[in-house]
Every structure is written in C-alpha cells, then in structure tokens.
Scaffold this active site. Structure first.
Site, PDB file in Angstrom:
ATOM      1  N   TYR B 101       1.208  -0.929  -0.208  1.00  0.00           N
ATOM      2  CA  TYR B 101       0.121  -0.135  -0.151  1.00  0.00           C
ATOM      3  C   TYR B 101       0.535   1.346   0.246  1.00  0.00           C
ATOM      4  O   TYR B 101       1.960   1.051   0.759  1.00  0.00           O
ATOM      5  CB  TYR B 101      -1.058   0.164   1.308  1.00  0.00           C
ATOM      6  CG  TYR B 101      -1.618   1.234   1.088  1.00  0.00           C
ATOM      7  CD1 TYR B 101      -2.851   1.672   1.018  1.00  0.00           C
ATOM      8  CD2 TYR B 101      -1.031   2.478   1.898  1.00  0.00           C
ATOM      9  CE1 TYR B 101      -3.552   2.631   0.776  1.00  0.00           C
ATOM     10  CE2 TYR B 101      -1.498   4.072   2.476  1.00  0.00           C
ATOM     11  CZ  TYR B 101      -3.794   3.840   2.187  1.00  0.00           C
ATOM     12  OH  TYR B 101      -3.898   4.906   1.759  1.00  0.00           O
ATOM     13  N   GLU B 189      -3.459   7.581  -3.447  1.00  0.00           N
ATOM     14  CA  GLU B 189      -3.020   6.476  -3.272  1.00  0.00           C
ATOM     15  C   GLU B 189      -3.586   4.626  -4.129  1.00  0.00           C
ATOM     16  O   GLU B 189      -3.793   5.155  -5.187  1.00  0.00           O
ATOM     17  CB  GLU B 189      -4.601   5.847  -2.310  1.00  0.00           C
ATOM     18  CG  GLU B 189      -4.600   4.983  -1.400  1.00  0.00           C
ATOM     19  CD  GLU B 189      -5.900   4.879  -0.908  1.00  0.00           C
ATOM     20  OE1 GLU B 189      -5.625   4.724   0.561  1.00  0.00           O
ATOM     21  OE2 GLU B 189      -7.326   3.840  -1.281  1.00  0.00           O
TER      22      GLU B 189
END
Lengths: 346, 377
Positions: B101, B189
């Site tokens: 991530y 993101e």
C-alpha cells in the site's frame, strides 16, 4: 483585555476596493476599529469610506504603522496576500476568503510561523473583541460586553451561540471564528491558551464540528492547562459518515472525526456538551456554579511552545505516538467529572 | 471531488508511474475491442465512486477478448452500493508476487502531506490500521523543502528488499508526491502497488481525491467529473453554488452556513424528525438561490415539511424573504413551510413574507419543533 485584537489594533484591509472589502471596511470602522488603511494594487491614492488606499502592504505599513491585516481578496490571490502581509511585518493576519486551496495553505503556514506572526482563518468570519475592535464580518449587533470567550469553527452557528449568550445576559470578551478549512492558521488550542491568559475572560464557549481531531486535542489541552470553565457544542451528530472524509483520513486522525468521538473526549475532561446552541448559556451557568465550589487544581498554563515544536518535527515517530495517546488518556481519565457532564447533557 | 480509477491512472501515467495497459469501455463491444488490442488476459473493473468493488463482484478476470465482452455485459449496468456502473476499465492482468500500500494524504494536524506505506497491501488500509498498525509506516513531509530521495528510499525499504525494486518504488513515491501537488489532491493512493513475476513494480489500482478549492486551476481534472456517477440533485445544487447533501429523512432543511445547517439537522433528529438533507445556501443571499434550493428540496418525495432557518450576517433576511415569495409563486409547494429569519434586515423580511403568510418561529429550537409538528410526525 481581550485576545488577538484590542484597542491597540491598527488594521489594514487587503482587497478594500472589492465588494466585500469596501462594505466590511466601513462596518468595521463604524464599530470603532482603527482601520488605518487599505491595499489594492493599482488603486493607491484613492479612498474608501474615508480610508486611504495603498498599492502595497509595505507602503501601507510604513505610512500607517498598521499591526494587523484582514484579507478579502479572491481565493487565487489570498495566499499571496498572506505572504505579502507577513513579509511587510504584520503580526496578525485574518483571512476571511473562502475557497483557498489547502495545498497553498500548507506552504504559507510555515512562513507565517517562522516570522512570528499569527494567521486566523482562512474561510472564517474573523473576530470581535467586544467594545474594542472588530475584524472580519461578524454582525456587531449580536454581541454584548462581558466575560465569555467564544471560539468556533463555524460562521452563522457562532452567531447563534453568541446571540443565545447575549439574550441570557452573558456578555462576551472576544468572539472568534477560526475557520472551517482543513488547514487553518489558528486552532482551538491557540485560542484556549489565549483565553486562559486573558484576565477579561472568565469562561469559554467552544463550538466544534465533525472532521479532524482538533476538538479531541483541545480536550487534552483543557485537561492539562485550562482552569476556566469551558462548555461546548459539536455540530454534525447526524452527518452521514464518510461523506466528506477520504478513508485514509480516518487513519491519520486515529479513528476520530465523528461528533460522538468529540463529545466523549470533551465530556471525559469535564466539558459539558450542550444538545443545542441555545442551551449553552444554561450549561455554562451550571458549570460556573459547581466550579465555584471546587477549588482549581490544575497546573498554570505553560506556553504551548514545546507542544508546537513537537508538532513541527512530526516524523514517522510523531504520528505513531499520536495514535497511542488517546488510549492512554482514556484509562487515566475515567473519574474526571461525571456529575457535571450528566447535568449539562440532560 | 472524486475521480475514477481509469482517470487517476491517466494522471499517474502522465507523472511517470507505471500502470498496466488499459482503457475504459462504456459498452461490451468496446470492452471486446480493448481486450483484443491488449491481446493478453485482462481484468474488467467497474468504475464507481465506492470502495469494495471487488467484493461486490465488480472486478473480474477474463482469459480473452470474448470473455471480457461477456463480463463487461454483466458489470456495466450492475449496482454497487446504490450506484449504477456506467463504465468498466479493461486492463492487462498481472501475475502478482507481492502487494503493498502507498498513499499520500493532507494531514490537518501537522498541516503537511503525510506519506503512508504498508507491506500489507491489497486489503482495506483501515483494516490494517486497526488490526496491525505496526505494519503502517508514515512520514510527514515538509511542504517547503519537499520530498527528498533518501526519505522516499527509506520508505521503499519498508516494502522491498531487492535494490532494483526499492529504486523503482522510490521513483514512484517521488512521482506520486509531485502528482499530489500538481493536481491539488487531498488524497492519492495506490492499493495495491504490486511486484509482478517480471520483478516490475506497478500501480495496479489508483485513487485520487481532489481538493474542491483547487479545482479552479485544474481545468483538466475538473473536466473529469462524472455527472452520471453523482446524485442529480447534488449536481443541480453545485451548479447553483449551493452546498447540498441528500439524506433519507422527511424534514427538508434550508439554512445559511455549514455549521448552522448541520446543527439544524441535529436538532431535527433530537426533536423526533429525520433530516431529509443538508443544504447551505451560502453567505450571499441571492433570491434566485432560494428558489433553486426550494426546488431541489421539493423534488424529494420523502419530504413532509420544509424548515428555513436563516441567521442573517452577510446574508440579508429580506433577500431570502424575496426568494421565498418567488419560490412560492413559481413552485406553490403543497407541504408546510416553516420560516425563521433573524439578524440583518429582519423587519423588512417579515413585511415581505406577509404576502405568503407562512408559519414562523422565533428561535432555532422552535422552528425545528414546529416543522416536525406540521409534518405530522
């Protein structure tokens, strides 16, 4: 006394020839604020409501000895106006403008700090030190001189709370709107610190809303440093979750941001949270009664400098540490003051 | 403002971040053509502004173009969490070795962009934060100095051991940071950032939220707004410069100021009603805005009463009153409308309102109670 602005405030209005700037320059002058000048590039030499207009802030400061500036310029130019004011030596800058990009604010904020200046806003109604000075757009008809300091993230909701206090006969020292944006120059803690130090302020009303963790941080500060009675109102109990917050934002805030979280955090440190802004005066009276009985036992307020210095350093460690803080506090604070809280909550 | 994954990937690609080949399709035929061109197995990914697309069956693997066409047929038009899928991204399928991530968010406390990385990618990052917070690494970047290579590298080492992958990730972090500033993002993101069987580091997914305040200088991004993916009333409201959020209740609210609008909603709930909406008519008091606001509220069939709560500061009560009278003429609402106007030019407002003879109230609490009473709740 008062906080941030007073009789000594000598104000210039950036964007004084615009629709909002000219209207409010006149309103502020009428209230008694010493509006010593205005700035609009290209309009130097003219006058607005009898106030001299300059081309640059530098010139305005040199000629008028202004120490405070209020900004009404449109969003694309607001941050430049803040840079200009601070560069010219202005120590208190109030930015009314709504719609300033957050990324620009992140860049100007460190500059303001480095130069020892204070920025209030953006996207805020400004402030009134009752009977002394008004900077911004708050309607002066609703205030009354007295000992309650009011601090809020909102505009009209603040007026509602001020009006409720005035109707109940509880006057105000300074009423300040800190703004509803993500990146703001002055937060709750800055105002609480100033109100605590201000002899004219006897009690504090704090009006928060959903999003971020400013209210939770304020609660921790109150517990440590604020001996004056504080009551609060939090807007947004019925706001749908996730509508405005990106989901990674919730992580940074350490699971906070909802009205419920904020109310719990405030109640835990003995700050009653009213169910309606109109119930703030009653809650405050109640609290002041019980506060008289109990002797103050909190430490004298230490300058929050060290705290801020820590915030500045914020690194991997810092953010991680913040995540742990609320938990620790929770365990320690169970016994804070359940009695006061219950009564105010009804 | 939110943009779709395929749009976010365009932004990433322009910033130099490696993304799988792909294109968005609005029909199964288009899906077929795109998949044929890619000429390898593809993923068919629903483009909607909600999380959990995969769990809802909105992300599927297709062996070939024919399979992609069939999957696109079922995905385009399906509903995910109340939103209809209008488009699907057809994108090269990757063989995944690891999932990480990577994200950057504007942090209001430090007033800095905070980079977050985690080797636990591919799942909801909130879940990671709750269950295994030690697997998330954060860095608040000084916005004046900017992100330095060594800082990005240090974070990259939290995700990979292989120096080539660390270098690739370092680049991606630098590019992501630049993109964050360039498009006025409040969130960027990549979840997951993958390493594939060719040992390449690739952004398999992309998410960007834009700060609405920055849109005036982001013409390209502003043009990406997908009106089909939004609630029509909210679009209408934005065009009229109103701030509106639709809710499920029965009391319509028209208020000036966001804080007061939220408070009014809270009190509706407190006194036994349910707010039908959040609506802030803003600071300026253009009577036309009031008419539009009224029209939007009345278009909601669940609304059984409308309450108008104005605390005049910059907003002048007489302007709002003029708007209310105009709205009555134009829309002649069949449900009760309760009004409370206080502050600037209040008396003039009362005079104007006489022609429509509306129930009114003096305080915030009373106007709410009255609206609930008249709604018959």
């Amino acid at each position: 006394m008062s906080i941030f602005i007073s009789k000594k405030t000598k104000l210039i209005v950036q964007g004084i020839t615009g629709r909002d700037g000219s209207f409010h320059a006149e309103q502020m002058k009428k209230y008694g604020t010493k509006v010593v000048g205005g700035v609009t590039p290209g309009k130097g030499g003219s006058k607005v409501a009898g106030i001299p207009v300059f081309d640059t802030v530098e010139e305005a400061v040199a000629k008028t000895k202004a120490n405070t500036s209020v900004i009404y310029v449109p969003p694309p130019f607001a941050v430049d106006a803040i840079f200009e004011a601070v560069s010219a030596g202005i120590k208190t800058v109030i930015c009314i403008t709504e719609g300033v990009p957050a990324n620009d604010m992140m860049k100007v904020y460190p500059f303001v700090k480095e130069n020892g200046a204070r920025l209030i806003g953006p996207n805020c109604p400004g402030l009134i030190s009752v009977g002394q000075s008004k900077v911004g757009i708050m309607p002066s008809t609703i205030v009354k001189k007295g000992g309650v300091g009011v601090v809020s993230r909102s505009g009209t909701l603040t007026y509602e709370a001020i009006w409720a206090l005035t109707v109940a006969g509880m006057g105000q020292s300074t009423c300040i709107g800190i703004g509803g944006d993500q990146v703001i120059g002055t937060n709750f803690i800055d105002c609480l610190e100033a109100f605590q130090a201000d002899p004219a302020t006897k009690a504090i009303v704090m009006i928060g809303e959903i999003g971020g963790s400013d209210e939770e941080d304020a609660a921790k500060y109150i517990k440590k440093y604020v001996t004056k009675p504080v009551v609060a109102f939090i807007a947004g109990r019925t706001a749908p979750p996730g509508k405005r917050m990106g989901h990674a934002g919730a992580i940074i805030a350490g699971g906070s941001g909802t009205a419920e979280d904020k109310i719990v955090a405030l109640n835990k440190v003995g700050v009653p949270v009213a169910g309606s802004p109109t119930e703030l005066p009653a809650a405050l009276k109640e609290l002041m009664k019980s506060a008289k009985k109990a002797a103050p036992k909190k430490a004298a307020p230490k300058k929050a400098v060290s705290k801020k210095a820590k915030a500045k350093k914020a690194t991997v460690k810092k953010v991680a540490a913040r995540k742990l803080a609320p938990k620790k506090q929770r365990g320690l604070k169970k016994a804070a003051s359940p009695k006061r809280t219950k009564k105010a909550k009804k | 403002m939110k943009i779709h994954e395929y749009q976010a990937k365009e932004v990433f690609a322009e910033a130099g971040i490696p993304v799988p080949a792909g294109k968005v399709a609005a029909t199964p035929i288009e899906a077929f053509e795109i998949a044929e061109k890619i000429n390898r197995p593809v993923m068919v990914k629903a483009q909607v502004h909600v999380g959990g697309r995969g769990k809802a069956g909105g992300i599927k693997y297709a062996e070939n173009a024919e399979a992609a066409k069939i999957l696109a047929q079922s995905i385009i038009g399906m509903e995910i969490k109340g939103l209809t899928v209008q488009k699907a991204l057809i994108t090269e399928a990757e063989d995944i070795i690891s999932e990480s991530y990577v994200g950057i968010i504007l942090d209001r406390v430090t007033k800095r962009p905070v980079i977050m990385v985690s080797p636990a990618g591919g799942i909801d990052i909130e879940e990671v934060a709750q269950k295994t917070p030690e697997k998330i690494f954060k860095l608040a970047v000084d916005p004046v100095v900017g992100l330095k290579s060594y800082q990005a590298r240090n974070l990259a080492f939290k995700l990979f051991r292989d120096i080539n992958q660390v270098r690739a990730t370092t680049n991606i972090l630098m590019q992501l940071y630049d993109a964050f500033w360039k498009v006025d993002a409040s969130l960027v993101e990549i979840n997951p950032l993958i390493c594939n069987t060719d040992a390449k580091v690739i952004a398999l997914d992309a998410k960007i939220n834009i700060d609405d305040n920055g849109l005036y200088r982001q013409k390209n991004i502003a043009a990406m707004r997908d009106l089909d993916a939004e609630i029509p009333e909210e679009v209408q409201a934005r065009d009229a410069d109103l701030s509106y959020v639709k809710l499920d209740g029965n009391i319509g609210c028209m208020v000036n100021g966001a804080g007061l609008a939220m408070t009014t909603m809270d009190l509706v709930k407190r006194y036994g009603g349910e707010p039908a909406n959040f609506l802030d008519i803003g600071g300026s008091s253009n009577p036309e805005k009031v008419v539009t606001a009224m029209r939007i509220i009345l278009s909601d069939p669940n609304v059984r009463a409308i309450l108008i709560n104005i605390f005049g500061g910059i907003t002048r009560c007489d302007d709002v009153a003029t708007g209310i009278v105009a709205a009555f003429k134009e829309l002649s609402p069949s449900i009760p409308v309760v009004v409370r106007l206080t502050g600037t030019n209040e008396e003039a407002a009362q005079k104007i309102l006489r022609s429509v003879n509306l129930p009114s109230a003096d305080t915030l609490d009373n106007v709410v109670k009255k609206a609930i009473e008249l709604a018959g709740l």
